[in-house]
Design a protein around this motif. Structure first.
Motif, mmCIF file in Angstrom:
data_model
loop_
_atom_site.group_PDB
_atom_site.id
_atom_site.type_symbol
_atom_site.label_atom_id
_atom_site.label_comp_id
_atom_site.label_asym_id
_atom_site.label_seq_id
_atom_site.Cartn_x
_atom_site.Cartn_y
_atom_site.Cartn_z
ATOM 1 N N VAL A 1 2.926 -12.183 7.869
ATOM 2 C CA VAL A 1 1.601 -11.777 8.356
ATOM 3 C C VAL A 1 0.982 -12.845 9.271
ATOM 4 N N GLN A 2 1.171 -14.110 8.927
ATOM 5 C CA GLN A 2 0.588 -15.186 9.757
ATOM 6 C C GLN A 2 1.527 -15.666 10.856
ATOM 7 N N ASN B 1 1.757 -5.901 1.906
ATOM 8 C CA ASN B 1 2.321 -6.570 0.728
ATOM 9 C C ASN B 1 2.257 -5.693 -0.513
ATOM 10 N N ASP C 1 6.785 -12.743 3.845
ATOM 11 C CA ASP C 1 5.440 -12.414 4.332
ATOM 12 C C ASP C 1 5.272 -13.095 5.686
ATOM 13 N N TYR D 1 -1.098 -17.042 -0.520
ATOM 14 C CA TYR D 1 -2.093 -15.970 -0.404
ATOM 15 C C TYR D 1 -1.419 -14.773 0.251
ATOM 16 N N HIS D 2 -1.528 -13.616 -0.394
ATOM 17 C CA HIS D 2 -0.856 -12.437 0.147
ATOM 18 C C HIS D 2 -1.772 -11.236 0.333
ATOM 19 N N GLU E 1 5.896 -16.901 2.296
ATOM 20 C CA GLU E 1 5.687 -16.993 3.744
ATOM 21 C C GLU E 1 6.750 -17.946 4.296
ATOM 22 N N LYS F 1 -1.828 -9.083 10.882
ATOM 23 C CA LYS F 1 -2.650 -9.803 11.861
ATOM 24 C C LYS F 1 -2.284 -9.612 13.343
#
Ligand code: PMP
Length: 433
Positions: free
Chosen positions: A246-247, A115, A244, A138-139, A211, A274
């Motif tokens: 990531v999750q 990020n 994002d 949250y980043h 996200e 992740k």
């Protein structure tokens, strides 16, 4: 060094010698010594079903991923300044999962770094600094990421919203400011308003970041049309759109490989982390050729560990296992089954007020009859589930959302066991709700 095996000894040593802001899960912390697909095993050999860890995407210590890492580690590990087969093969296989517009990769080591780089790119493309982000987003843990993460800067120890950050309301159709019809359109208007506010200060928007399902926000599905409208506003003003992932990326949402694909948009930049290395520190940023070219202004981008051959061998194996083990299909199949079972449970236990998410990225929100959040009960549930060897985690701004995001090999039998226990725990504790 002294071997500290006792829990209390370890807790005390951590308190004294590891940063105090590190946390431990559960009222009675666990000492996990081994992982095995969707299970974690403690020091006494007790096996726990893991519904929390979306990093161990293809399964804890998946043998093929372990082997790929071990093998490459015994041959070569260097940086990206040498020609190397692994990095290119991984790059090509990873790019194949994206729409053609997203064609340039940078490898990094964590979601935060991804990020951070995405923001640098957005600033390079636009010459602007202002970033629009979602409430309770949250980043990452770097200063730049904290500055766009209202989950952190508006939370404990936070110092409030920085001048160049603009927070738009969490598009939560269950508890947010708009519910019911056309929520996507209504929430997206706030993105346009944020742009106008930035422009009124003689500046402009560099980027909008979101996200595709808002994790720390409490597993919030973006309402229909939200991203489409938001992206349009941002692009009209000359800004870039960052997803994002990531999750939620890598097939977890079931219906698509990437979360943004659920919304019919193509971002300018996508950040991943992740699951990409199944626990190995690896992350990446993919972007359009235009963004990549604007970023390449003459300054070298060097990252000592990012994209090293070991990381790439691991990342490539993760992609292969996702395909071979049909994990995206499993996320869809088992995820839908789980979601339906949770909805059944909701009928008996109205304390479960909302069941949401996609694939194996789900959340249940617990409230009382007046829709008041029940954080204590949610925390109790997570801890009580642990007594039955099921690991669950709690999130959301009110700490009343149980999150379910297990390794993607989670099976229908796992769902049945989890639901049997959840139902038992709800019956023993919350029949009055
Ligand atoms: N983005 C999102 C959505 C995250 O959830 C996280 C980590 N929880 C990050 C970025 C940062 O990733 P990392 O911890 O790997 O730096």
């Amino acid at each position: 060094a002294k071997k500290r095996t006792d829990h209390l000894e370890q807790i005390n040593y951590r308190k004294q010698h590891l940063g105090k802001s590190l946390s431990l899960s559960y009222d009675q912390p666990l000492k996990i010594v081994r992982g095995e697909m969707q299970y974690l095993i403690d020091e006494f050999g007790q096996k726990y079903l893991d519904t929390v860890n979306n990093v161990a995407h293809v399964g804890h210590e998946h043998p093929k991923v372990v082997e790929a890492g071990q093998q490459q580690m015994s041959i070569l590990n260097t940086n990206t300044r040498y020609l190397n087969d692994e990095i290119l093969q991984f790059a090509e296989e990873l790019l194949n999962t994206f729409p053609a517009e997203l064609s340039v990769l940078h490898f990094v080591n964590s979601g935060s770094e991804a990020n951070e780089l995405a923001m640098r790119m957005a600033k390079a493309v636009t010459g602007e600094k202002d970033i629009i982000a979602l409430e309770i987003g949250y980043h990452g843990n770097t200063q730049g990421c904290i500055d766009i993460s209202s989950y952190k800067f508006d939370g404990k120890g936070g110092k409030g919203c920085p001048e160049n950050t603009h927070i738009v309301p969490l598009p939560d159709a269950f508890r947010g400011i708009y519910q019911g019809e056309n929520t996507g359109v209504k929430y997206a208007k706030h993105v346009d308003e944020a742009i106008q506010k930035i422009q009124s200060k003689n500046r402009n928007v560099a980027a909008f970041i979101a996200e595709s399902i808002v994790s720390c926000g409490g597993q919030i599905d973006l309402p229909e049309g939200y991203l489409k409208d938001a992206y349009q506003f941002v692009r009209k003003a000359g800004g870039v759109c960052i997803a994002d992932e990531v999750q939620v990326g890598f097939g977890r949402v079931g219906k698509a490989f990437w979360g943004f694909q659920l919304h019919g948009v193509v971002p300018d930049i996508v950040t991943m982390g992740k699951p990409i290395g199944n626990g190995h520190p690896l992350a990446a940023v993919v972007c359009t050729r235009a963004v990549a070219d604007a970023f390449a202004n003459g300054m070298e981008y060097f990252n000592t560990f990012g994209g090293n051959p070991v990381s790439c061998a691991i990342g490539r194996q993760v992609l292969q296992v996702i395909k071979e083990d049909k994990l995206q299909e499993n996320a869809l199949d088992v995820g839908e089954y789980l979601k339906n079972q949770l909805k059944e449970l909701q009928i008996v236990h109205p304390i479960i007020a909302d069941v949401r998410g996609e694939g194996l990225f789900l959340g249940i929100e617990l409230v009382d009859e007046n829709k008041k959040p029940l954080p204590e009960q949610t925390n109790y549930l997570a801890n009580r589930m642990k007594d039955f060897k099921i690991l669950m985690s709690v999130d959301g701004p009110q700490h009343n959302v149980l999150k379910i995001k297990p390794p993607m090999c989670f099976s229908k039998e796992n769902v049945d066991y989890m639901l049997e226990v959840l139902s038992k725990v709800l019956r023993e504790s919350f029949m009055e709700f």
